[in-house]
Design an enzyme around this catalytic site. Structure first.
Site, PDB file in Angstrom:
ATOM      1  N   HIS A  86      -2.904   7.425   2.206  1.00  0.00           N
ATOM      2  CA  HIS A  86      -3.385   6.130   1.721  1.00  0.00           C
ATOM      3  C   HIS A  86      -4.761   5.848   2.321  1.00  0.00           C
ATOM      4  CE1 HIS A  86      -3.864   2.018   0.781  1.00  0.00           C
ATOM      5  NE2 HIS A  86      -3.674   1.605   2.017  1.00  0.00           N
TER       6      HIS A  86
ATOM      7  N   CYS B  84       0.812  -1.231   0.000  1.00  0.00           N
ATOM      8  CA  CYS B  84       0.000   0.000   0.000  1.00  0.00           C
ATOM      9  C   CYS B  84       0.843   1.278   0.000  1.00  0.00           C
ATOM     10  CB  CYS B  84      -0.971   0.004   1.175  1.00  0.00           C
ATOM     11  SG  CYS B  84      -2.192  -1.302   1.056  1.00  0.00           S
TER      12      CYS B  84
ATOM     13  N   ASN C 247      -9.994   0.263   0.031  1.00  0.00           N
ATOM     14  CA  ASN C 247      -8.536   0.287   0.012  1.00  0.00           C
ATOM     15  C   ASN C 247      -8.057  -0.334  -1.298  1.00  0.00           C
ATOM     16  OD1 ASN C 247      -5.806  -0.198   0.320  1.00  0.00           O
ATOM     17  ND2 ASN C 247      -5.959  -0.970   2.409  1.00  0.00           N
TER      18      ASN C 247
HETATM   19  N1  COA Z   1     -18.443  -7.361   9.953  1.00  0.00           N
HETATM   20  C1  COA Z   1     -18.906  -7.498  11.193  1.00  0.00           C
HETATM   21  N2  COA Z   1     -18.105  -7.755  12.250  1.00  0.00           N
HETATM   22  C2  COA Z   1     -16.786  -7.887  12.006  1.00  0.00           C
HETATM   23  C3  COA Z   1     -16.246  -7.759  10.717  1.00  0.00           C
HETATM   24  C4  COA Z   1     -17.129  -7.493   9.662  1.00  0.00           C
HETATM   25  N3  COA Z   1     -16.705  -7.347   8.386  1.00  0.00           N
HETATM   26  N4  COA Z   1     -14.906  -7.934  10.794  1.00  0.00           N
HETATM   27  C5  COA Z   1     -14.625  -8.149  12.080  1.00  0.00           C
HETATM   28  N5  COA Z   1     -15.766  -8.128  12.819  1.00  0.00           N
HETATM   29  C6  COA Z   1     -15.924  -8.305  14.265  1.00  0.00           C
HETATM   30  C7  COA Z   1     -14.756  -9.032  14.899  1.00  0.00           C
HETATM   31  O1  COA Z   1     -14.922 -10.414  14.787  1.00  0.00           O
HETATM   32  C8  COA Z   1     -14.839  -8.536  16.310  1.00  0.00           C
HETATM   33  O2  COA Z   1     -15.819  -9.265  16.984  1.00  0.00           O
HETATM   34  P1  COA Z   1     -15.611  -9.681  18.540  1.00  0.00           P
HETATM   35  O3  COA Z   1     -15.500  -8.355  19.260  1.00  0.00           O
HETATM   36  O4  COA Z   1     -16.839 -10.439  18.829  1.00  0.00           O
HETATM   37  O5  COA Z   1     -14.336 -10.463  18.565  1.00  0.00           O
HETATM   38  C9  COA Z   1     -15.349  -7.103  16.185  1.00  0.00           C
HETATM   39  O6  COA Z   1     -15.944  -7.025  14.868  1.00  0.00           O
HETATM   40  C10 COA Z   1     -14.270  -6.064  16.308  1.00  0.00           C
HETATM   41  O7  COA Z   1     -13.176  -6.462  15.489  1.00  0.00           O
HETATM   42  P2  COA Z   1     -11.829  -5.686  15.483  1.00  0.00           P
HETATM   43  O8  COA Z   1     -10.926  -6.357  14.491  1.00  0.00           O
HETATM   44  O9  COA Z   1     -11.332  -5.469  16.878  1.00  0.00           O
HETATM   45  O10 COA Z   1     -12.353  -4.287  14.916  1.00  0.00           O
HETATM   46  P3  COA Z   1     -11.555  -2.990  14.595  1.00  0.00           P
HETATM   47  O11 COA Z   1     -12.223  -1.841  15.205  1.00  0.00           O
HETATM   48  O12 COA Z   1     -10.076  -3.165  14.824  1.00  0.00           O
HETATM   49  O13 COA Z   1     -11.781  -2.848  13.029  1.00  0.00           O
HETATM   50  C11 COA Z   1     -10.593  -3.172  11.005  1.00  0.00           C
HETATM   51  C12 COA Z   1     -11.292  -3.846  12.163  1.00  0.00           C
HETATM   52  C13 COA Z   1     -10.021  -4.251  10.105  1.00  0.00           C
HETATM   53  C14 COA Z   1     -11.591  -2.340  10.248  1.00  0.00           C
HETATM   54  C15 COA Z   1      -9.472  -2.264  11.560  1.00  0.00           C
HETATM   55  O14 COA Z   1      -8.695  -2.982  12.472  1.00  0.00           O
HETATM   56  C16 COA Z   1      -8.598  -1.740  10.489  1.00  0.00           C
HETATM   57  O15 COA Z   1      -9.013  -0.969   9.649  1.00  0.00           O
HETATM   58  N6  COA Z   1      -7.309  -2.101  10.521  1.00  0.00           N
HETATM   59  C17 COA Z   1      -6.378  -1.646   9.535  1.00  0.00           C
HETATM   60  C18 COA Z   1      -6.568  -2.452   8.296  1.00  0.00           C
HETATM   61  C19 COA Z   1      -5.837  -1.849   7.160  1.00  0.00           C
HETATM   62  O16 COA Z   1      -5.853  -0.674   6.994  1.00  0.00           O
HETATM   63  N7  COA Z   1      -5.194  -2.707   6.369  1.00  0.00           N
HETATM   64  C20 COA Z   1      -4.481  -2.267   5.237  1.00  0.00           C
HETATM   65  C21 COA Z   1      -3.292  -1.486   5.654  1.00  0.00           C
HETATM   66  S1  COA Z   1      -2.574  -0.791   4.277  1.00  0.00           S
END
Ligand code: COA
Length: 335
Positions: free
Chosen positions: A253, A114, A283
């Site tokens: 990004h 990315c 993304n």
């Molecule tokens: N729909 C519904 N629930 C979801 C889900 C989805 N698509 N994906 C995950 N969950 C659930 C998880 O299972 C978790 O449930 P639990 O609390 O029962 O365990 C809950 O939602 C919270 O998950 P978590 O991963 O802690 O959420 P978060 O606030 O960290 O958000 C992302 C998840 C992926 C959106 C976030 O971590 C993120 O954006 N990270 C960076 C990713 C990124 O930018 N990657 C590319 C980098 S270049």
């Protein structure tokens, strides 16, 4: 007049697959919802390439639009930022070059995932500074939908496909469009946070099909992204003798709207300077920054004379930034 060896942005192009997949579409086969995806990521829909459209196809289309925007097909080198090349071997850039009628020019891929577009800009600026090339086409193109396990709700909602490109020409450091300085970093010890474990030379094939897809430790990636993007933005500003208040537009990004907002908050930058098109494209990895630039030009949010800060973060881990004053350049469209 433009006889220097400084890289200057002279053209911009974008291309998105026509197929729109919105959050409700995903919720039909994944245990997720429009509310969750919007609240946690800011994404409403993304474009997905049809099976017969590859990364090279998207890169050629965006490259063609950038050449139109620059008003010239004269190019000495093609640098393609991608982590989803058509083949593991060879690189995709030579096929992008020949697809554009540029067969014979230097062409190679840069893989910083990315952050790839910023790394490719820096690489192209180096080719120009070294006198190796006078005009370089830099393309960021990725089809991460191909690397996401269709059953994985932690990756599928986040990624979209697309391509964006710029033309860089040799010029002088004091003209609009001049790029730099650059700030680039990596942290390979955290490679496992965002990885496709199998398929490469270390493990050609895995018995577990999941190993051939992207796996992501989202929360850890989120924390690293916020800290590193702010750090890199500050570093590049400091190197230029500028402050956050000198930045008119922050084009980061587009990984998550919360990452962009948290970075802006850490920098003390008002949200109205933050360019965001993630709601419509998700993304798009290496395509993210040029697609955001093109959208911001199209809707008038980005104007000639604006000082623009570009910052990216991605798998690797990698991150980096650069600066430019936006020149009188508009995205090239389809003929
Ligand atoms: N729909 C519904 N629930 C979801 C889900 C989805 N698509 N994906 C995950 N969950 C659930 C998880 O299972 C978790 O449930 P639990 O609390 O029962 O365990 C809950 O939602 C919270 O998950 P978590 O991963 O802690 O959420 P978060 O606030 O960290 O958000 C992302 C998840 C992926 C959106 C976030 O971590 C993120 O954006 N990270 C960076 C990713 C990124 O930018 N990657 C590319 C980098 S270049």
């Amino acid at each position: 007049m433009h006889d220097g060896h400084h890289a200057v942005l002279a053209g911009l192009g974008a291309w998105l697959p026509p197929r729109v997949v919105d959050n409700d579409d995903l919720a039909q086969h994944l245990n997720t919802s429009d509310e969750w995806i919007r609240a946690r990521t800011g994404i409403g829909e993304r474009r997905i390439a049809d099976p017969d459209v590859s990364t090279v196809d998207m890169a050629v289309a965006a490259g063609r639009n950038a050449l139109r925007s620059a008003g010239s097909d004269a190019i000495d080198a093609v640098v393609l930022a991608t982590a989803t090349p058509d083949y593991l071997c060879p690189a995709s850039a030579p096929q992008v070059a020949s697809g554009l009628g540029l067969s014979g020019v230097a062409a190679f891929d840069v893989n910083a995932v990315c952050s790839g577009f910023i790394y490719a800009l820096a690489t192209a600026a180096g080719l120009i500074a070294g006198g190796v090339a006078g005009r370089v086409l830099v393309v960021g193109a990725d089809a991460f939908s191909r690397y996401c396990d269709p059953a994985d709700r932690t990756t599928v909602p986040i990624f979209g496909d697309g391509a964006g490109a710029v033309v860089l020409r040799a010029g002088t450091a004091d003209e609009p469009g001049a790029l730099g300085p650059f700030d680039l970093h990596s942290e390979g010890e955290n490679a496992g946070l965002l990885i496709v474990p199998a398929g490469g030379a270390k493990q050609r094939q895995s018995a577990d099909p999941h190993d051939h897809y992207l796996t992501m430790q989202g929360t850890a990636v989120f924390r690293h992204a916020c800290a590193r993007m702010a750090e890199s933005a500050r570093a590049v500003l400091e190197r230029s003798g500028l402050g956050v208040g000198d930045v008119d537009r922050f084009v980061g990004h587009q990984a998550n709207i919360r990452i962009l907002q948290a970075t802006a908050k850490q920098l003390g930058m008002p949200n109205d300077r933050v360019v965001a098109n993630i709601e419509r494209v998700g993304n798009t990895s290496a395509a993210s920054i040029p697609l955001a630039l093109a959208d911001a030009c199209d809707d008038g949010e980005l104007q000639p004379g604006h000082r623009v800060l570009l910052t990216a973060f991605g798998a690797g881990l990698t991150w980096g930034s650069t600066l430019l004053t936006w020149p009188d350049v508009k995205p090239g469209g389809e003929a």
